[in-house]
Write an enzyme that holds these catalytic residues in place. Structure first.
Site, PDB file in Angstrom:
ATOM      1  N   TYR A 169      73.706  -3.349  91.145  1.00 18.63           N
ATOM      2  CA  TYR A 169      74.061  -4.915  91.134  1.00 18.63           C
ATOM      3  C   TYR A 169      74.391  -5.106  89.556  1.00 18.63           C
ATOM      4  CZ  TYR A 169      73.338  -9.698  90.007  1.00 18.63           C
ATOM      5  OH  TYR A 169      73.500 -11.136  89.405  1.00 18.63           O
TER       6      TYR A 169
ATOM      7  N   THR B 140      82.836  -6.542  96.155  1.00 20.87           N
ATOM      8  CA  THR B 140      82.917  -7.794  95.648  1.00 20.87           C
ATOM      9  C   THR B 140      83.103  -7.971  94.036  1.00 20.87           C
ATOM     10  OG1 THR B 140      82.306  -8.789  97.818  1.00 20.87           O
ATOM     11  CG2 THR B 140      81.908  -9.825  95.856  1.00 20.87           C
TER      12      THR B 140
ATOM     13  N   ASP C 102      84.859 -19.292  99.997  1.00 22.18           N
ATOM     14  CA  ASP C 102      83.708 -18.528 100.257  1.00 22.18           C
ATOM     15  C   ASP C 102      84.027 -17.585 101.470  1.00 22.18           C
ATOM     16  OD1 ASP C 102      80.398 -19.023  99.360  1.00 22.18           O
ATOM     17  OD2 ASP C 102      80.972 -17.648 101.120  1.00 22.18           O
TER      18      ASP C 102
ATOM     19  N   THR D  94      75.045 -12.493  84.588  1.00 17.43           N
ATOM     20  CA  THR D  94      73.730 -12.399  84.766  1.00 17.43           C
ATOM     21  C   THR D  94      73.176 -11.555  83.285  1.00 17.43           C
ATOM     22  OG1 THR D  94      72.051 -11.281  85.798  1.00 17.43           O
ATOM     23  CG2 THR D  94      73.887 -10.240  86.022  1.00 17.43           C
ATOM     24  N   ASP D  95      71.861 -11.910  83.158  1.00 12.36           N
ATOM     25  CA  ASP D  95      71.162 -11.290  81.944  1.00 12.36           C
ATOM     26  C   ASP D  95      71.009  -9.989  82.340  1.00 12.36           C
ATOM     27  OD1 ASP D  95      69.122 -11.651  83.769  1.00 12.36           O
ATOM     28  OD2 ASP D  95      67.893 -12.687  82.368  1.00 12.36           O
ATOM     29  N   GLU D  96      71.000  -9.220  83.442  1.00 15.10           N
ATOM     30  CA  GLU D  96      70.642  -7.963  84.007  1.00 15.10           C
ATOM     31  C   GLU D  96      71.535  -7.092  83.308  1.00 15.10           C
ATOM     32  OE1 GLU D  96      69.440  -7.346  87.841  1.00 15.10           O
ATOM     33  OE2 GLU D  96      68.544  -9.152  88.022  1.00 15.10           O
TER      34      GLU D  96
ATOM     35  N   LEU E 147      62.483 -13.776  94.745  1.00 16.96           N
ATOM     36  CA  LEU E 147      60.994 -13.820  94.873  1.00 16.96           C
ATOM     37  C   LEU E 147      60.556 -15.401  95.300  1.00 16.96           C
ATOM     38  CD1 LEU E 147      58.469 -12.492  94.325  1.00 16.96           C
ATOM     39  CD2 LEU E 147      58.584 -13.430  91.819  1.00 16.96           C
TER      40      LEU E 147
ATOM     41  N   LYS F 122      78.100  -6.086  88.078  1.00 17.67           N
ATOM     42  CA  LYS F 122      78.432  -7.331  87.322  1.00 17.67           C
ATOM     43  C   LYS F 122      78.626  -7.019  85.661  1.00 17.67           C
ATOM     44  CE  LYS F 122      77.476 -11.151  88.230  1.00 17.67           C
ATOM     45  NZ  LYS F 122      78.347 -12.227  88.879  1.00 17.67           N
TER      46      LYS F 122
ATOM     47  N   PRO G 128      62.744   0.660  93.034  1.00 20.20           N
ATOM     48  CA  PRO G 128      63.384   1.805  92.237  1.00 20.20           C
ATOM     49  C   PRO G 128      64.133   1.213  90.981  1.00 20.20           C
ATOM     50  CG  PRO G 128      63.738   2.010  94.472  1.00 20.20           C
ATOM     51  CD  PRO G 128      63.205   0.551  94.576  1.00 20.20           C
TER      52      PRO G 128
ATOM     53  N   ALA H 174      81.189 -15.936  93.046  1.00 19.42           N
ATOM     54  CA  ALA H 174      81.017 -15.359  94.470  1.00 19.42           C
ATOM     55  C   ALA H 174      80.644 -13.806  94.111  1.00 19.42           C
ATOM     56  CB  ALA H 174      82.284 -15.164  95.010  1.00 19.42           C
TER      57      ALA H 174
HETATM   58  P1  NAD Z   1      74.335 -15.906  96.355  1.00 23.43           P
HETATM   59  O1  NAD Z   1      73.971 -14.646  96.967  1.00 23.43           O
HETATM   60  O2  NAD Z   1      73.239 -16.977  96.759  1.00 23.43           O
HETATM   61  O3  NAD Z   1      75.661 -16.407  96.861  1.00 23.43           O
HETATM   62  C1  NAD Z   1      76.893 -15.940  96.900  1.00 23.43           C
HETATM   63  C2  NAD Z   1      77.923 -16.452  97.338  1.00 23.43           C
HETATM   64  O4  NAD Z   1      79.249 -15.602  97.468  1.00 23.43           O
HETATM   65  C3  NAD Z   1      77.873 -16.484  99.003  1.00 23.43           C
HETATM   66  O5  NAD Z   1      78.231 -17.885  99.395  1.00 23.43           O
HETATM   67  C4  NAD Z   1      78.607 -15.663  99.482  1.00 23.43           C
HETATM   68  O6  NAD Z   1      78.857 -16.044 100.883  1.00 23.43           O
HETATM   69  C5  NAD Z   1      79.780 -15.515  98.598  1.00 23.43           C
HETATM   70  N1  NAD Z   1      80.576 -14.262  98.717  1.00 23.43           N
HETATM   71  C6  NAD Z   1      80.137 -12.808  98.612  1.00 23.43           C
HETATM   72  N2  NAD Z   1      81.015 -12.087  98.623  1.00 23.43           N
HETATM   73  C7  NAD Z   1      82.314 -12.978  98.855  1.00 23.43           C
HETATM   74  C8  NAD Z   1      83.531 -12.375  98.794  1.00 23.43           C
HETATM   75  N3  NAD Z   1      83.921 -11.107  98.733  1.00 23.43           N
HETATM   76  N4  NAD Z   1      84.362 -13.456  98.666  1.00 23.43           N
HETATM   77  C9  NAD Z   1      84.083 -14.761  98.787  1.00 23.43           C
HETATM   78  N5  NAD Z   1      82.930 -15.164  98.479  1.00 23.43           N
HETATM   79  C10 NAD Z   1      81.856 -14.178  98.755  1.00 23.43           C
HETATM   80  O7  NAD Z   1      74.259 -15.735  94.972  1.00 23.43           O
HETATM   81  P2  NAD Z   1      73.867 -17.042  93.715  1.00 23.43           P
HETATM   82  O8  NAD Z   1      72.333 -16.530  93.481  1.00 23.43           O
HETATM   83  O9  NAD Z   1      74.183 -18.336  94.015  1.00 23.43           O
HETATM   84  O10 NAD Z   1      74.586 -16.329  92.310  1.00 23.43           O
HETATM   85  C11 NAD Z   1      75.846 -16.801  92.003  1.00 23.43           C
HETATM   86  C12 NAD Z   1      76.372 -16.150  90.909  1.00 23.43           C
HETATM   87  O11 NAD Z   1      75.740 -16.285  89.869  1.00 23.43           O
HETATM   88  C13 NAD Z   1      76.636 -14.701  90.998  1.00 23.43           C
HETATM   89  O12 NAD Z   1      77.699 -14.048  90.547  1.00 23.43           O
HETATM   90  C14 NAD Z   1      75.456 -13.933  90.366  1.00 23.43           C
HETATM   91  O13 NAD Z   1      75.552 -12.823  89.816  1.00 23.43           O
HETATM   92  C15 NAD Z   1      75.235 -14.906  89.322  1.00 23.43           C
HETATM   93  N6  NAD Z   1      73.984 -15.131  88.959  1.00 23.43           N
HETATM   94  C16 NAD Z   1      72.886 -15.414  89.475  1.00 23.43           C
HETATM   95  C17 NAD Z   1      71.531 -15.592  89.083  1.00 23.43           C
HETATM   96  C18 NAD Z   1      70.319 -15.850  89.971  1.00 23.43           C
HETATM   97  O14 NAD Z   1      69.042 -16.021  89.537  1.00 23.43           O
HETATM   98  N7  NAD Z   1      70.558 -16.039  91.488  1.00 23.43           N
HETATM   99  C19 NAD Z   1      71.101 -15.686  87.700  1.00 23.43           C
HETATM  100  C20 NAD Z   1      72.496 -15.365  86.915  1.00 23.43           C
HETATM  101  C21 NAD Z   1      73.567 -15.207  87.420  1.00 23.43           C
HETATM  102  O1  DAU Z   2      68.166 -12.070  85.914  1.00 21.26           O
HETATM  103  C1  DAU Z   2      69.080 -12.824  86.900  1.00 21.26           C
HETATM  104  C2  DAU Z   2      69.212 -12.075  88.050  1.00 21.26           C
HETATM  105  O2  DAU Z   2      67.989 -12.612  88.944  1.00 21.26           O
HETATM  106  C3  DAU Z   2      70.423 -12.582  88.784  1.00 21.26           C
HETATM  107  O3  DAU Z   2      71.416 -11.637  88.377  1.00 21.26           O
HETATM  108  C4  DAU Z   2      70.208 -11.966  90.352  1.00 21.26           C
HETATM  109  O4  DAU Z   2      71.274 -12.188  91.409  1.00 21.26           O
HETATM  110  C5  DAU Z   2      68.901 -12.387  91.062  1.00 21.26           C
HETATM  111  O5  DAU Z   2      68.710 -12.026  92.336  1.00 21.26           O
HETATM  112  C6  DAU Z   2      67.872 -12.333  89.895  1.00 21.26           C
HETATM  113  O6  DAU Z   2      67.603 -10.814  90.220  1.00 21.26           O
HETATM  114  P1  DAU Z   2      65.960 -10.344  90.123  1.00 21.26           P
HETATM  115  O7  DAU Z   2      66.003  -8.780  90.516  1.00 21.26           O
HETATM  116  O8  DAU Z   2      65.269 -10.602  88.968  1.00 21.26           O
HETATM  117  O9  DAU Z   2      65.266 -11.452  91.386  1.00 21.26           O
HETATM  118  P2  DAU Z   2      64.278 -11.305  92.520  1.00 21.26           P
HETATM  119  O10 DAU Z   2      63.975 -12.680  93.010  1.00 21.26           O
HETATM  120  O11 DAU Z   2      64.799 -10.356  93.414  1.00 21.26           O
HETATM  121  O12 DAU Z   2      63.034 -10.739  91.809  1.00 21.26           O
HETATM  122  C7  DAU Z   2      62.344 -11.388  90.715  1.00 21.26           C
HETATM  123  C8  DAU Z   2      61.348 -10.328  90.396  1.00 21.26           C
HETATM  124  O13 DAU Z   2      60.305 -10.214  91.280  1.00 21.26           O
HETATM  125  C9  DAU Z   2      61.708  -9.017  90.086  1.00 21.26           C
HETATM  126  O14 DAU Z   2      60.889  -8.514  89.038  1.00 21.26           O
HETATM  127  C10 DAU Z   2      61.266  -8.196  91.500  1.00 21.26           C
HETATM  128  C11 DAU Z   2      59.953  -9.077  91.703  1.00 21.26           C
HETATM  129  N1  DAU Z   2      59.908  -9.195  93.307  1.00 21.26           N
HETATM  130  C12 DAU Z   2      60.830  -9.424  94.201  1.00 21.26           C
HETATM  131  C13 DAU Z   2      60.786  -9.489  95.440  1.00 21.26           C
HETATM  132  C14 DAU Z   2      61.944  -9.948  96.286  1.00 21.26           C
HETATM  133  C15 DAU Z   2      58.688  -8.795  94.091  1.00 21.26           C
HETATM  134  O15 DAU Z   2      57.669  -8.479  93.095  1.00 21.26           O
HETATM  135  N2  DAU Z   2      58.609  -8.923  95.355  1.00 21.26           N
HETATM  136  C16 DAU Z   2      59.582  -9.133  96.106  1.00 21.26           C
HETATM  137  O16 DAU Z   2      59.439  -9.248  97.362  1.00 21.26           O
END
Ligand code: NAD
Ligand code: DAU
Length: 353
Positions: A158, A98, A31, A132-134, A198, A162, A290, A80
């Site tokens: 983003y 990344t 990491d 991710t589903d995105e 969120l 991905k 946006p 990561a």
């Molecule tokens: P996060 O942002 O909390 O953590 C990312 C980690 O990756 C951090 O510890 C960061 O230090 C490390 N990192 C970033 N750039 C790096 C690099 N160049 N080399 C090595 N390490 C690096 O992310 P998360 O929410 O834990 O998501 C993890 C994975 O799951 C991501 O690939 C994300 O796309 C995917 N994902 C997240 C969600 C969600 O809801 N959070 C849902 C579906 C998929």
């Molecule tokens: O769907 C999986 C994805 O979910 C992951 O791939 C991403 O890493 C993760 O960040 C997440 O993306 P979202 O954009 O859906 O998550 P976020 O928590 O940023 O936002 C969730 C929803 O809430 C989205 O519709 C935007 C809205 N939002 C978010 C923030 C930060 C708000 O309304 N207000 C806020 O301040």
């Protein structure tokens, strides 16, 4: 031994903690410790020789080569990434570096290592890419949920980065025969999530008496899954997934943002009542993100029927556990709210929105 990337972040840390709670198999955690990486999330593993932490970048190919040669992992679990959509709008460059280049570097060094294995080791090796589903784009209200066959239509920097990484992983299988697996999961919530997303943002702001910012009309829909269930899905795919396949992971739990925020407020009213009144008074509608995707929803039938995976938490049980965790871990929250965090909040939620 597993090589896990990004396991000082939210999902990776949960994955490693769950993994080591159930298995003797060691983990190398690579990491870069960006703003989203936090070693404090793994403090319970201090002194545990099964957890080898390496601070480094997935773009550092000499380091990757050395890690593969030294530890000879039987699998890579690749978390990561730059993961926050809003940050990708303010500064997309790091997402390409990344998520696209880094995944390429990791794949290439994995391939060089994998090529030298004997036949049995080659077929046992796995490269599991966490996505991710995105990547599938946005759904209209009447659309069916995303199946694995849905065409990619990423809309944010983003999700585009991905999607690009998913394509690389697919190509490394199709062209080079690498035994890869990909998971595409919906929105996670749970312990150790950085309070830019969120759910933790709302919890942290509410407890501080600050506004709870809702983008646009609050009717955007996400499919929420407790992080522990995402980790169990990844373990199932690693163990039983068919090589070259992708598996969608979700909780069949679509909710609008405003409903998520109201649920959190009501739970906080119960668990940490505020003498100034119900937390919903802090809800504040702000300028929309946006390109804000309207709706995500996952069709999880493939992972359920092929691998027998099911989520173990409902939203009601998972969100309660999550809020209880944040209430018990105020020091963790304080430590991640550095100057850089405050600068981000000021930048994303400009005065006048
Ligand atoms: P996060 O942002 O909390 O953590 C990312 C980690 O990756 C951090 O510890 C960061 O230090 C490390 N990192 C970033 N750039 C790096 C690099 N160049 N080399 C090595 N390490 C690096 O992310 P998360 O929410 O834990 O998501 C993890 C994975 O799951 C991501 O690939 C994300 O796309 C995917 N994902 C997240 C969600 C969600 O809801 N959070 C849902 C579906 C998929
Ligand atoms: O769907 C999986 C994805 O979910 C992951 O791939 C991403 O890493 C993760 O960040 C997440 O993306 P979202 O954009 O859906 O998550 P976020 O928590 O940023 O936002 C969730 C929803 O809430 C989205 O519709 C935007 C809205 N939002 C978010 C923030 C930060 C708000 O309304 N207000 C806020 O301040």
């Amino acid at each position: 031994m597993l090589l896990v990337t990004g396991a000082a972040g939210f999902i990776g840390a949960n994955f490693v903690l769950d993994w080591l709670a159930a298995s003797a198999e060691p983990v190398i955690n690579l990491d870069a410790l960006t703003y989203a990486g936090n070693r404090e999330s793994l403090v319970s593993l201090q002194g545990d020789s099964r957890h080898i932490f390496v601070k480094g970048d997935i773009n550092d190919r000499p380091l990757l080569s050395q890690l593969y040669a030294t530890y000879k992992p039987r699998a890579v679990v690749h978390f990561a990434a730059e993961s926050h959509v809003d940050r990708s709008i303010h500064g997309p460059g790091a997402f390409i570096t990344t998520n696209v280049n880094g995944t390429f570097s990791l794949l290439e060094e994995a391939r060089l290592f994998w090529n030298k294995l004997d036949d049995a080791e080659k077929s046992d090796f796995r490269f599991l890419h966490v996505s991710t589903d995105e990547v599938y784009g946005s759904l209209a209200p009447e659309d069916p949920p995303f199946a694995e066959t849905k065409a990619f239509e990423p809309n944010s920097p983003y999700s585009a980065s991905k999607a690009a990484s998913d394509h690389l992983v697919r190509a490394w299988h199709h062209t080079f025969g690498m035994p890869v697996l990909t998971t595409n999961c919906s929105n996670n919530y749970g312990p150790f999530q950085f309070p830019e997303k969120l759910v933790p943002l709302v919890v942290v702001n509410a407890l501080a008496g600050k506004p709870l910012p809702i983008y646009g009309d609050g009717a955007n829909v996400r499919d929420w899954l407790f992080v522990g269930d995402h980790c169990s899905a990844i373990r199932s795919v690693l163990e039983k997934g068919r090589v070259g396949e992708t598996y969608n992971v979700g909780g069949w739990n679509e909710m609008s943002n405003i409903d998520v925020v109201r649920t959190i407020c009501r739970l906080l009213d119960e668990l940490a009542p505020d003498s100034d009144g119900p937390y919903e008074r802090l809800i504040s509608f702000v300028k929309d993100r946006p390109g804000h995707d309207r709706r995500y929803a996952i069709d999880a039938r493939k992972i359920e029927s092929e691998l027998g995976w099911r989520p173990s938490e409902t939203f009601a049980t998972g969100i309660r556990k999550t809020i209880e965790w944040y209430l018990k871990h105020k020091q963790w929250v304080l430590h991640v709210q550095s100057g850089a965090y405050r600068e981000w909040i000021d930048r994303n939620y400009e005065v006048g929105q």
